[in-house]
Motif scaffolding. Structure first.
Motif, PDB file in Angstrom:
ATOM      1  N   ALA A  92       0.862  -1.243   0.096  1.00 46.00           N
ATOM      2  CA  ALA A  92       0.049  -0.112   0.114  1.00 46.00           C
ATOM      3  C   ALA A  92       0.648   1.132  -0.092  1.00 46.00           C
ATOM      4  O   ALA A  92       0.412   2.280  -0.463  1.00 46.00           O
ATOM      5  N   ARG A 165      -5.861   1.181   1.779  1.00 37.43           N
ATOM      6  CA  ARG A 165      -6.021   1.798   0.586  1.00 37.43           C
ATOM      7  C   ARG A 165      -7.228   2.782   0.513  1.00 37.43           C
ATOM      8  O   ARG A 165      -7.152   3.664  -0.426  1.00 37.43           O
ATOM      9  N   ARG A 166      -8.192   2.676   1.343  1.00 36.56           N
ATOM     10  CA  ARG A 166      -9.134   3.594   1.566  1.00 36.56           C
ATOM     11  C   ARG A 166      -8.798   4.861   2.533  1.00 36.56           C
ATOM     12  O   ARG A 166      -9.443   5.812   2.586  1.00 36.56           O
TER      13      ARG A 166
END
Length: 272
Positions: A92, A165-166
Motif C-alpha cells: 500500500a 487503500r481507503r
C-alpha cells in the motif's frame, strides 16, 4: 428505485429460496444433534434428547480435538496477521519493480485447490525443510501451523490492504511534516486506522483455520487430530452415529458470533 409488485414478489421469493438453501441444512444438522434415535436422515420433530451432548462432553477424544483446533488456529492466525500486515503495508505504501507479481503470489494460495497445496506441503515436510534454525522434518503441530498459515495470510493481507487503500496518504505526509517519527506515525495514525481490519482479518483467519480439512489431512500425520478430522472419522461410527452432528452444531454456535463480530468490525471501519 421503485419495483413493481410482481418484481417485489419475485425478489422476495428468490431471497427466501436462497436463505433456505443456505441455512436449512444447518437446521437439520442441529436437529439431528438432539434426535432421540440413532437414525440419520431427515429428522422429525417428535421428541428430543441431550444424551448425545452428554456423551460428547464425557469423551476425551473430542475435547482433545477441539483443543488442538483452537491452538492450531490461534497460532496460524498470529503468524498470518504479522506476515499479512507487513505485506499489506509494503504493497500500500511503496512502489517497486514486480509489485503486481508479488501481490498476485500473496493471494494465490487461497485460489489454489486445497488438494494441490496439501500435496505440495506433504512432499516438502516428508523430505524435510532446511532453513537453518527453523529446519523441520515430519508431520505434527508445526507442519499444520505452516500449512494453515499459507492461506490464512491471504485473509489478513486482503483485509489490511483494503483498509490502507481507503485511508488517505495525506495523513502520513501531515504527520511527517509535523515531525512525527515512523514509529509515532504507526502508533497514532496507521494502527488505529487498520485496527478493526486486523481484528476482522484475525477472526476470519481463525475461523478458516479451525474448519480446514483438506490441507490438514495431508499435513497432520498420525496422532494429531483436529475437529474436522475427528468429525470425518466419526461419520462411520455405528455406536454413536450422531456425535459428529453434535460437534458440528457446537462449531456453528462458536462460529456464528465470530462471523457477526468480524462483519461488525469491518462495517465500523468503513463508517469511520
Amino acid at each position: 428505485m421503485r419495483l413493481s409488485l410482481p418484481s417485489r414478489i419475485a425478489l422476495a421469493a428468490c431471497t427466501i429460496a436462497t436463505l433456505l438453501f443456505l441455512y436449512l441444512p444447518l437446521v437439520v444438522v442441529a436437529r439431528l444433534s438432539f434426535s432421540p434415535t440413532k437414525t440419520i436422515g431427515w429428522p422429525g420433530w417428535s421428541g428430543y434428547t441431550t444424551q448425545w451432548w452428554k456423551d460428547l462432553f464425557a469423551a476425551d477424544a473430542p475435547k482433545d480435538a477441539l483443543w488442538n483446533s483452537v491452538r492450531l488456529a490461534f497460532v496460524a492466525m498470529v503468524i498470518a496477521l504479522v506476515l499479512g500486515t507487513l505485506a499489506a503495508m509494503a504493497m500500500a505504501r511503496f512502489e517497486f519493480f514486480g509489485r503486481n507479481a508479488v501481490s498476485f503470489m500473496l493471494v494465490l494460495p487461497i485460489a489454489l485447490p486445497g488438494i494441490v497445496t496439501g500435496l505440495a506441503l506433504q512432499n516438502a515436510f516428508a523430505k524435510g525443510i532446511n532453513l537453518g534454525p527453523f529446519s523441520m522434518e515430519g508431520f505434527g503441530f508445526r507442519s499444520l501451523v505452516l500449512g494453515h498459515a499459507t492461506f490464512c495470510v491471504v485473509i489478513a493481507y486482503n483485509n489490511v490492504l483494503a483498509r490502507l487503500r481507503r485511508s488517505s496518504p495525506n495523513l502520513l505526509e501531515a504527520a511527517a511534516d509535523l515531525g512525527a517519527t515512523g514509529s509515532q506515525t504507526f502508533r497514532h495514525i496507521t494502527f488505529p486506522l487498520m485496527r478493526s481490519a486486523l481484528l476482522a482479518g484475525g477472526i476470519l483467519a481463525f475461523a478458516l483455520s479451525f474448519d480446514e480439512i483438506v490441507v490438514t489431512t495431508f499435513t497432520a500425520g498420525s496422532g494429531y487430530e483436529t475437529v474436522p478430522l475427528w468429525i470425518l472419522e466419526q461419520l462411520s461410527n455405528r455406536q454413536n452415529p450422531l456425535l459428529p452432528y453434535v460437534m458440528a452444531t457446537l462449531g456453528m454456535l462458536l462460529s456464528i458470533p465470530l462471523a457477526w463480530l468480524a462483519q461488525r468490525l469491518s462495517d465500523g471501519g468503513d463508517q469511520g
